[in-house]
Design a protein around this motif. Structure first.
Motif, PDB file in Angstrom:
ATOM      1  N   LEU A   1      17.240 -19.492   2.600  1.00 55.56           N
ATOM      2  CA  LEU A   1      17.257 -18.783   1.320  1.00 55.56           C
ATOM      3  C   LEU A   1      16.098 -19.270   0.471  1.00 55.56           C
ATOM      4  CD1 LEU A   1      18.482 -17.156  -1.097  1.00 55.56           C
ATOM      5  CD2 LEU A   1      19.888 -19.192  -1.565  1.00 55.56           C
ATOM      6  N   GLU A   2      15.330 -18.343  -0.089  1.00 60.31           N
ATOM      7  CA  GLU A   2      14.301 -18.725  -1.054  1.00 60.31           C
ATOM      8  C   GLU A   2      14.631 -18.105  -2.402  1.00 60.31           C
ATOM      9  OE1 GLU A   2       9.504 -18.841  -1.975  1.00 60.31           O
ATOM     10  OE2 GLU A   2      10.205 -18.337   0.045  1.00 60.31           O
TER      11      GLU A   2
ATOM     12  N   ASN B   1       5.264 -18.111   0.277  1.00 60.07           N
ATOM     13  CA  ASN B   1       5.744 -19.211   1.120  1.00 60.07           C
ATOM     14  C   ASN B   1       6.173 -18.775   2.514  1.00 60.07           C
ATOM     15  OD1 ASN B   1       5.456 -21.081  -1.025  1.00 60.07           O
ATOM     16  ND2 ASN B   1       7.465 -20.527  -1.819  1.00 60.07           N
ATOM     17  N   LEU B   2       6.359 -17.498   2.717  1.00 52.78           N
ATOM     18  CA  LEU B   2       6.908 -17.016   3.985  1.00 52.78           C
ATOM     19  C   LEU B   2       6.057 -17.407   5.188  1.00 52.78           C
ATOM     20  CD1 LEU B   2       8.132 -13.505   2.817  1.00 52.78           C
ATOM     21  CD2 LEU B   2       9.574 -15.348   3.699  1.00 52.78           C
TER      22      LEU B   2
ATOM     23  N   SER C   1       3.894 -12.392   8.357  1.00 51.29           N
ATOM     24  CA  SER C   1       4.296 -13.692   8.902  1.00 51.29           C
ATOM     25  C   SER C   1       5.061 -13.562  10.209  1.00 51.29           C
ATOM     26  CB  SER C   1       5.157 -14.441   7.877  1.00 51.29           C
ATOM     27  OG  SER C   1       4.466 -14.610   6.657  1.00 51.29           O
ATOM     28  N   GLY C   2       5.239 -12.335  10.691  1.00 52.55           N
ATOM     29  CA  GLY C   2       5.932 -12.130  11.951  1.00 52.55           C
ATOM     30  C   GLY C   2       7.431 -11.998  11.834  1.00 52.55           C
ATOM     31  N   LEU C   3       7.932 -11.819  10.610  1.00 59.69           N
ATOM     32  CA  LEU C   3       9.369 -11.693  10.394  1.00 59.69           C
ATOM     33  C   LEU C   3       9.736 -10.212  10.384  1.00 59.69           C
ATOM     34  CD1 LEU C   3      11.837 -13.552   9.793  1.00 59.69           C
ATOM     35  CD2 LEU C   3      11.446 -13.097   7.377  1.00 59.69           C
ATOM     36  N   SER C   4      10.656  -9.810  11.236  1.00 54.26           N
ATOM     37  CA  SER C   4      11.027  -8.398  11.330  1.00 54.26           C
ATOM     38  C   SER C   4      11.825  -7.976  10.105  1.00 54.26           C
ATOM     39  CB  SER C   4      11.858  -8.161  12.590  1.00 54.26           C
ATOM     40  OG  SER C   4      13.130  -8.789  12.473  1.00 54.26           O
ATOM     41  N   PRO C   5      11.812  -6.676   9.775  1.00 53.30           N
ATOM     42  CA  PRO C   5      12.578  -6.181   8.619  1.00 53.30           C
ATOM     43  C   PRO C   5      14.062  -6.508   8.706  1.00 53.30           C
ATOM     44  CG  PRO C   5      11.044  -4.508   9.375  1.00 53.30           C
ATOM     45  CD  PRO C   5      11.018  -5.607  10.397  1.00 53.30           C
ATOM     46  N   GLU C   6      14.603  -6.509   9.908  1.00 56.53           N
ATOM     47  CA  GLU C   6      16.026  -6.812  10.084  1.00 56.53           C
ATOM     48  C   GLU C   6      16.362  -8.269   9.773  1.00 56.53           C
ATOM     49  OE1 GLU C   6      14.100  -5.526  12.455  1.00 56.53           O
ATOM     50  OE2 GLU C   6      14.676  -3.401  12.242  1.00 56.53           O
TER      51      GLU C   6
ATOM     52  N   TYR D   1       4.725 -20.041   5.889  1.00 57.80           N
ATOM     53  CA  TYR D   1       4.939 -21.414   6.316  1.00 57.80           C
ATOM     54  C   TYR D   1       6.198 -21.590   7.156  1.00 57.80           C
ATOM     55  CZ  TYR D   1       1.438 -22.552   2.754  1.00 57.80           C
ATOM     56  OH  TYR D   1       0.283 -22.612   1.997  1.00 57.80           O
ATOM     57  N   TYR D   2       7.166 -20.706   7.009  1.00 58.35           N
ATOM     58  CA  TYR D   2       8.439 -20.954   7.672  1.00 58.35           C
ATOM     59  C   TYR D   2       9.081 -19.736   8.337  1.00 58.35           C
ATOM     60  CZ  TYR D   2      10.755 -18.936   3.542  1.00 58.35           C
ATOM     61  OH  TYR D   2      11.168 -18.080   2.538  1.00 58.35           O
ATOM     62  N   ALA D   3       8.574 -18.542   8.090  1.00 58.29           N
ATOM     63  CA  ALA D   3       9.261 -17.325   8.531  1.00 58.29           C
ATOM     64  C   ALA D   3       9.442 -17.247  10.052  1.00 58.29           C
ATOM     65  CB  ALA D   3       8.515 -16.085   8.039  1.00 58.29           C
ATOM     66  N   THR D   4       8.450 -17.705  10.806  1.00 57.26           N
ATOM     67  CA  THR D   4       8.523 -17.562  12.263  1.00 57.26           C
ATOM     68  C   THR D   4       9.590 -18.452  12.891  1.00 57.26           C
ATOM     69  OG1 THR D   4       6.762 -19.209  12.507  1.00 57.26           O
ATOM     70  CG2 THR D   4       6.109 -16.879  12.481  1.00 57.26           C
ATOM     71  N   HIS D   5      10.079 -19.440  12.136  1.00 56.65           N
ATOM     72  CA  HIS D   5      11.080 -20.357  12.684  1.00 56.65           C
ATOM     73  C   HIS D   5      12.501 -19.980  12.273  1.00 56.65           C
ATOM     74  CE1 HIS D   5       7.538 -22.630  13.582  1.00 56.65           C
ATOM     75  NE2 HIS D   5       7.287 -22.880  12.319  1.00 56.65           N
ATOM     76  N   ALA D   6      12.655 -18.966  11.424  1.00 60.65           N
ATOM     77  CA  ALA D   6      13.973 -18.594  10.920  1.00 60.65           C
ATOM     78  C   ALA D   6      14.462 -17.300  11.571  1.00 60.65           C
ATOM     79  CB  ALA D   6      13.924 -18.425   9.408  1.00 60.65           C
ATOM     80  N   SER D   7      15.761 -17.221  11.772  1.00 62.07           N
ATOM     81  CA  SER D   7      16.334 -15.982  12.311  1.00 62.07           C
ATOM     82  C   SER D   7      16.767 -15.045  11.190  1.00 62.07           C
ATOM     83  CB  SER D   7      17.527 -16.305  13.205  1.00 62.07           C
ATOM     84  OG  SER D   7      18.526 -17.016  12.480  1.00 62.07           O
TER      85      SER D   7
END
Length: 312
Positions: free
Chosen positions: A143-144, A152-153, A183-188, A155-161
């Motif tokens: 949660l941010e 900030n995404l 950052s490679g984080l999907s919309p879902e 820095y950490y988005a690729t490691h979070a589900s």
């Protein structure tokens, strides 16, 4: 709830000129001169391992432009993907962040999206060090609070589900979604929630980590926000923060912050320059707080900065 001070920084930067001193910075020399005058101790500040300290911080929230300075009406036509906050979160949002004109919220979001590059470049090393802990923790639910345009995404988005982004300004969503996609984080796997830190629309013990950068200076109730952070964190979870704090008593910087504080609150939508944010964090009841300080020249009088990790 995120980064401001551009207006006041600009005014000071354009009218004061003083002798230079050493400063780690990517900014121009004229800003270094001003910064070194009000922060004579900065020559020795470098990145360092996070250490335990209790320090005072204040931050200027992102909303720092008054409606009077805006002359252009901006609108966004993108559909909303925001989650529906709970009724209590809605009530708190309405109380703390009453509805504003769409053009103003969009104008502010646009300005924020385009005005923080210098700051983000200067603080990147500290954020990289801080958010590396999320990889070590293998945090999946993040949660941010005060996500803003999502700087900030990366820095950490690729490691979070799953990443939940909280912000009272719904116009931030499209910028945050763009940052998430980059950052490679999907919309879902990214959920934007329009809410305030004092009433987080998430269940108890539902996230592995909470992130907040340049937020606590402008929230209405710091203690309540920190208790909400603790509530949604799982046992052993981390609260990761970057905030600017009030300067030490007796310094010229502290005097300047005291003088400018009323104007800063007006222009920065409630940002407090003299709020002792570090003390709030250290007294919030976390099992431990590890922190370090640095000075950010691109923020001039909005210093020092406190960055660190609080463990639930």
């Amino acid at each position: 709830m995120v980064q401001s001070t551009v207006l006041l920084n600009s005014n000071i930067r354009n009218h004061i000129n003083f002798p230079t001193n050493q400063l780690k910075s990517s900014t121009k020399s004229v800003k270094d001169k001003v910064f070194n005058l009000i922060n004579p101790q900065i020559g020795k500040n470098t990145q360092k391992p996070i250490i335990s300290e209790s320090l005072r911080l204040c931050k200027c929230g992102r909303r720092h432009l008054v409606e009077a300075i805006a002359g252009t009406v901006l609108q966004t036509c993108l559909p909303s993907f925001a989650l529906e906050p709970t009724s209590s979160a809605k009530e708190m949002l309405k109380k703390i962040h009453p509805p504003r004109s769409d053009w103003y919220e969009e104008f502010y979001a646009s300005v924020l999206n385009n005005s923080m590059n210098e700051y983000e470049a200067e603080i990147a090393g500290y954020k990289s060090q801080l958010f590396e802990e999320l990889r070590r923790l293998q945090a999946k639910q993040v949660l941010e609070i005060g996500i803003g345009t999502g700087p900030n995404l990366k820095y950490y988005a690729t490691h979070a589900s799953m990443v939940y982004g909280i912000d009272p300004n719904a116009k931030m969503e499209k910028y945050a979604r763009k940052a998430a996609a980059s950052s490679g984080l999907s919309p879902e796997n990214f959920k934007f929630l329009q809410a305030v830190g004092e009433a987080l629309p998430l269940d108890d013990a539902s996230v592995d980590a909470v992130i907040g950068t340049l937020v606590l200076c402008s929230v209405n109730d710091v203690n309540r926000t920190l208790q909400e952070v603790k509530r949604v964190l799982k046992p052993g979870g981390l609260y990761m923060f970057v905030e600017h704090v009030v300067a030490n008593d007796g310094t010229s910087l502290r005097l300047l912050q005291t003088v400018l504080n009323p104007l800063q609150q007006l222009l920065a939508d409630g940002c407090h320059l003299t709020r002792e944010t570090g003390s709030y964090i250290s007294q919030a009841g976390f099992s431990s707080v590890d922190s370090s300080t640095t000075y950010i020249s691109s923020f001039l009088f909005v210093n020092p900065h406190l960055y660190g990790i609080a463990h639930k």
